[in-house]
Design an enzyme around this catalytic site. Structure first.
Site, PDB file in Angstrom:
ATOM      1  N   SER A 148      -1.042  -7.345  -5.570  1.00  0.00           N
ATOM      2  CA  SER A 148       0.294  -6.992  -6.062  1.00  0.00           C
ATOM      3  C   SER A 148       1.288  -7.979  -5.475  1.00  0.00           C
ATOM      4  O   SER A 148       1.051  -8.551  -4.406  1.00  0.00           O
ATOM      5  CB  SER A 148       0.654  -5.575  -5.615  1.00  0.00           C
ATOM      6  OG  SER A 148       2.051  -5.331  -5.755  1.00  0.00           O
ATOM      7  N   TYR A 161       1.936   0.420   1.412  1.00  0.00           N
ATOM      8  CA  TYR A 161       1.321  -0.108   0.190  1.00  0.00           C
ATOM      9  C   TYR A 161       1.302  -1.635   0.219  1.00  0.00           C
ATOM     10  O   TYR A 161       0.267  -2.262  -0.041  1.00  0.00           O
ATOM     11  CB  TYR A 161       2.087   0.374  -1.036  1.00  0.00           C
ATOM     12  CG  TYR A 161       1.617  -0.266  -2.330  1.00  0.00           C
ATOM     13  CD1 TYR A 161       0.407   0.096  -2.902  1.00  0.00           C
ATOM     14  CD2 TYR A 161       2.394  -1.242  -2.966  1.00  0.00           C
ATOM     15  CE1 TYR A 161      -0.036  -0.496  -4.084  1.00  0.00           C
ATOM     16  CE2 TYR A 161       1.964  -1.832  -4.145  1.00  0.00           C
ATOM     17  CZ  TYR A 161       0.749  -1.470  -4.697  1.00  0.00           C
ATOM     18  OH  TYR A 161       0.314  -2.059  -5.857  1.00  0.00           O
TER      19      TYR A 161
END
Length: 253
Positions: A148, A161
């Site tokens: 990501s 995250y």
């Protein structure tokens, strides 16, 4: 686009019950790839496998939880029995559970670590020998990890995250030094805002609203767009490794 060089390859795709994993499975199967579909939701996998088969593809539904070593090992055994050696692995399983750090959501931290980092490692462990053997025979071999942009761009309340995705990005780069000399390609893909089920995991109403606002303002990538990028990357000549790909909606800075 057509990616006919993918025909007759064998792929394992995690997170295949939805989103980027499911889209990748559909596209690869349409190009003649045998696809082993790994995810927890058996019913969703069976539906996808049936659709791929009805469309003329070859698919194997494998209910597995990447957070458990025994589950991954059993899945690998089934894949090997049914499809033989694998030459393409896509680690698409992941969870995104943002919250302020001082909320102390250790349950969410553990789930993200177990899925996004340890889960990817378990799958890599299960199939690396296949990739190395395929490459040694002169065939194309690919490991694709879906990270990501959170791996290198910080967002408030997404610290854990982002840390798990930074670990996956670093792991990809390090594995390239080990596997590249043995002709196994390692590709790390860092999508920006993408329409998938990840947003549905968020249990913080304020942060969920922020995500909705970003989609309205910026638009988002589709899971099919990420699948197309994976197909393009893995269909290149075997001596070409597209090592690090960052893909964003045009309006996302």
């Amino acid at each position: 686009m057509l990616y006919d060089t993918l025909a007759d390859r064998t792929a394992v795709i995690t997170g295949a019950a939805s989103g980027m994993g499911a889209a990748t499975a559909r596209l690869l199967a349409a190009q003649g790839v045998r696809v082993a579909l790994l995810a927890r939701r058996a019913e969703r996998l069976e539906e996808l496998a049936a659709k791929i088969t009805a469309d003329g593809g070859r698919a194997l539904a494998v209910a597995a939880d990447v957070t458990g070593q025994a589950s991954v090992d059993a899945a690998a055994d089934l894949v090997h029995r049914e499809f033989g050696r694998v030459d393409l692995v896509v680690n698409a399983a992941g969870v995104m559970l943002p919250n302020p750090l001082d909320a102390g959501r250790a349950d969410e931290w553990q789930r993200m670590l177990d899925t996004n980092v340890a889960g990817a490692l378990r799958v890599i462990r299960a199939f690396t020998a296949d990739l190395v053997a395929a490459a040694a025979e002169g065939r194309t071999a690919d490991l694709v990890n879906i990270s990501s942009i959170g791996a290198h761009i910080t967002f408030p309340n997404y610290a854990v995250y982002g840390a798990t995705k930074a670990a996956l990005t670093y792991l990809s780069a390090s594995l390239r030094t080990e596997l590249g000399p043995r002709d196994v390609r390692v590709t790390n893909i860092e999508p920006g805002l993408t329409d998938s089920e990840l947003a549905g995991h968020v249990d913080n109403a304020e942060l969920s609203g922020q995500l909705d606002g970003m989609f309205e303002a910026l638009g988002g990538l589709s899971s099919d767009a990420i699948a197309d990028l994976i197909a393009y990357t893995t269909s290149r000549a075997r001596h070409i490794n597209l090592r690090q790909l960052v893909v964003l909606p045009t309006r996302q800075a």
